[in-house]
Enzyme design. Structure first.
Site, PDB file in Angstrom:
ATOM      1  CG  ASP A 105     -11.536  -8.446  -4.149  1.00 34.22           C
ATOM      2  OD1 ASP A 105     -12.485  -9.742  -3.667  1.00 34.22           O
ATOM      3  OD2 ASP A 105     -11.049  -7.821  -4.710  1.00 34.22           O
TER       4      ASP A 105
ATOM      5  CD  GLU B 246      -6.256 -10.997  -8.774  1.00 34.28           C
ATOM      6  OE1 GLU B 246      -5.185 -10.798  -9.045  1.00 34.28           O
ATOM      7  OE2 GLU B 246      -6.750 -12.016  -8.167  1.00 34.28           O
TER       8      GLU B 246
ATOM      9  CG  HIS C 160      -5.508 -15.578  -6.615  1.00 45.21           C
ATOM     10  ND1 HIS C 160      -5.612 -14.087  -7.411  1.00 45.21           N
ATOM     11  CD2 HIS C 160      -3.847 -15.804  -6.394  1.00 45.21           C
ATOM     12  CE1 HIS C 160      -3.569 -13.838  -6.952  1.00 45.21           C
ATOM     13  NE2 HIS C 160      -2.788 -14.812  -6.530  1.00 45.21           N
TER      14      HIS C 160
ATOM     15  CG  HIS D 115      -5.646  -6.249  -9.267  1.00 46.50           C
ATOM     16  ND1 HIS D 115      -6.390  -5.679  -7.735  1.00 46.50           N
ATOM     17  CD2 HIS D 115      -5.298  -7.468  -9.392  1.00 46.50           C
ATOM     18  CE1 HIS D 115      -6.371  -6.566  -7.294  1.00 46.50           C
ATOM     19  NE2 HIS D 115      -5.120  -7.987  -7.914  1.00 46.50           N
TER      20      HIS D 115
ATOM     21  NE  ARG E 152      -3.757  -2.209   1.971  1.00 41.77           N
ATOM     22  CZ  ARG E 152      -4.735  -3.186   1.475  1.00 41.77           C
ATOM     23  NH1 ARG E 152      -4.760  -2.248   0.083  1.00 41.77           N
ATOM     24  NH2 ARG E 152      -4.800  -4.097   1.840  1.00 41.77           N
TER      25      ARG E 152
ATOM     26  CD  GLU F 241      -5.073 -13.512  -2.998  1.00 44.70           C
ATOM     27  OE1 GLU F 241      -6.049 -13.316  -4.229  1.00 44.70           O
ATOM     28  OE2 GLU F 241      -4.358 -12.577  -4.629  1.00 44.70           O
TER      29      GLU F 241
ATOM     30  CG  HIS G 291     -10.920 -10.832  -8.201  1.00 41.69           C
ATOM     31  ND1 HIS G 291      -9.460 -10.873  -8.151  1.00 41.69           N
ATOM     32  CD2 HIS G 291     -10.803 -11.118  -6.462  1.00 41.69           C
ATOM     33  CE1 HIS G 291      -9.135 -10.188  -6.636  1.00 41.69           C
ATOM     34  NE2 HIS G 291     -10.248 -10.146  -6.102  1.00 41.69           N
TER      35      HIS G 291
ATOM     36  CG  ASP H 275      -9.565 -13.667  -7.224  1.00 43.26           C
ATOM     37  OD1 ASP H 275     -10.477 -13.887  -6.711  1.00 43.26           O
ATOM     38  OD2 ASP H 275      -8.494 -13.361  -6.399  1.00 43.26           O
TER      39      ASP H 275
ATOM     40  CE1 TYR I 268      -4.193  -6.020  -4.230  1.00 47.03           C
ATOM     41  CE2 TYR I 268      -3.901  -5.291  -1.680  1.00 47.03           C
ATOM     42  CZ  TYR I 268      -3.603  -6.064  -2.855  1.00 47.03           C
ATOM     43  OH  TYR I 268      -3.889  -7.376  -2.333  1.00 47.03           O
TER      44      TYR I 268
ATOM     45  CG  HIS J 181      -0.787  -9.592  -5.585  1.00 51.53           C
ATOM     46  ND1 HIS J 181      -1.280  -8.063  -5.393  1.00 51.53           N
ATOM     47  CD2 HIS J 181      -2.191 -10.235  -5.976  1.00 51.53           C
ATOM     48  CE1 HIS J 181      -2.330  -8.513  -6.487  1.00 51.53           C
ATOM     49  NE2 HIS J 181      -2.865  -9.300  -6.785  1.00 51.53           N
TER      50      HIS J 181
ATOM     51  CG  HIS K  93     -10.593 -12.744  -1.118  1.00 52.41           C
ATOM     52  ND1 HIS K  93      -9.212 -12.558  -1.846  1.00 52.41           N
ATOM     53  CD2 HIS K  93     -10.856 -11.602  -2.250  1.00 52.41           C
ATOM     54  CE1 HIS K  93      -9.069 -12.265  -2.886  1.00 52.41           C
ATOM     55  NE2 HIS K  93      -9.910 -11.343  -2.950  1.00 52.41           N
TER      56      HIS K  93
HETATM   57 ZN   LIG Z   1      -6.276 -12.596  -5.994  1.00 51.80          ZN
HETATM   58 ZN   LIG Z   2      -5.016  -9.368  -7.103  1.00 56.05          ZN
END
Ligand SMILES: [Zn+2]
Ligand SMILES: [Zn+2]
Length: 275
Positions: free
Chosen positions: A226, A143, A213, A106, A36, A256, A179, A176, A69, A66, A228
């Site tokens: 989104d 992804e 994922h 992404h 982040r 994840e 997703h 994913d 973001y 990964h 999880h």
């Molecule tokens: Zn993912």
């Molecule tokens: Zn991701």
């Protein structure tokens, strides 16, 4: 069966192998930096050596990262685009220094751009990144997303378009489950599971599927949100996970999902039982 989790690197990148050992997994994903923040240090020779030696003496066969973001490879704001491209180049260099195979990213957010223009921008950015790292062996995996806000990648065709435009062996894709479900692809039963992966094959290509994922979804089919959920505790149900493990034995598959209360162990147990 290449089944693992997103491992924590708190206390040092090589700590991921301690967690992998405890969970008895043969693949994992990590963040090589704070995901982040823009700021990140390059990997030192020491870090690289320590990580690679831990890798060698572990059961882990394949590991990957990964990306941050914050990255938006679709942006039409020069400043953000430059930062995003620089961050991806730095991430590829860190992954290479660690012996990681892939970096998952992404596709980006269209914001006020038309999706077609935004997808063109993503492809141009990736071409630039690949050109800037000619000796790097790490593959970039785009992804699929839930499509929150103006996020690109909720439609498999977006990934297909980017791959088609970039035309590089160094670009492939990550699927994913959460997703896909949130984006409206029903993978909850056998027939629809087959339809979804036929669509993936047509748009992206099954040969481009390098990482999966495994996340259940707290939100409903097509919600575009989104969230999880633990395996079997969301709206996807366990059938999809059983089929994925069966059909994609050779593709690295990682959880994840939230880590509290040893839930990684629980989720892995469920997945192994399904297999
Ligand atoms: Zn993912
Ligand atoms: Zn991701």
């Amino acid at each position: 069966m290449l089944l693992g989790v997103h491992c924590s690197v708190s206390g040092g990148l090589e700590k991921a192998f301690d967690e992998a050992g405890k969970l008895d997994i043969d693949t994992f994903q990590i963040f090589t930096r704070n995901q982040r923040q823009w700021k990140a240090k390059p990997i030192s020779d020491d870090e690289s050596r320590t990580f690679k030696s831990a890798f060698k003496s572990s059961k882990v066969k394949i590991a990957f990262s990964h990306a941050s973001y914050l990255i938006n490879l679709a942006s039409n704001k020069d400043d953000l685009l430059q930062k995003s491209i620089d961050a991806m180049i730095a991430e590829l260099e860190r992954c290479d220094a660690l012996g990681l195979s892939y970096v998952v990213v992404h596709p980006g957010a269209a914001k006020d751009l038309e999706e077609k223009v935004a997808l063109d921008n993503v492809a141009k950015s990736i071409q630039h990144i690949i050109k800037a790292t000619p000796d790097n062996k790490v593959k970039i995996l785009i992804e699929n997303t839930a499509g929150q806000g103006t996020a690109l990648g909720y439609d498999f065709k977006h990934l297909g378009k980017i791959i088609e435009l970039v035309k590089s062996e160094r670009l492939a894709a990550c699927f994913d489950t959460c997703h896909a479900f949130a984006a409206g692809y029903d993978i909850s039963n056998k027939a629809i599971f087959e339809k979804t992966f036929n669509e993936w094959d047509k748009s992206v290509g099954l040969s481009k599927l390098k990482v999966i994922h495994l996340n259940d979804s707290k939100t409903s089919l097509g919600s575009r949100v989104d969230r999880h959920a633990h395996i079997g505790q969301g709206n996807i149900g366990t059938e999809a996970f059983k089929l994925i493990i069966k059909n994609f034995n050779d593709v690295p598959k990682v959880l994840e999902t939230p880590k509290e209360d040893n839930m990684d162990e629980e989720n892995l147990k469920i997945l192994k039982a399904l297999a």
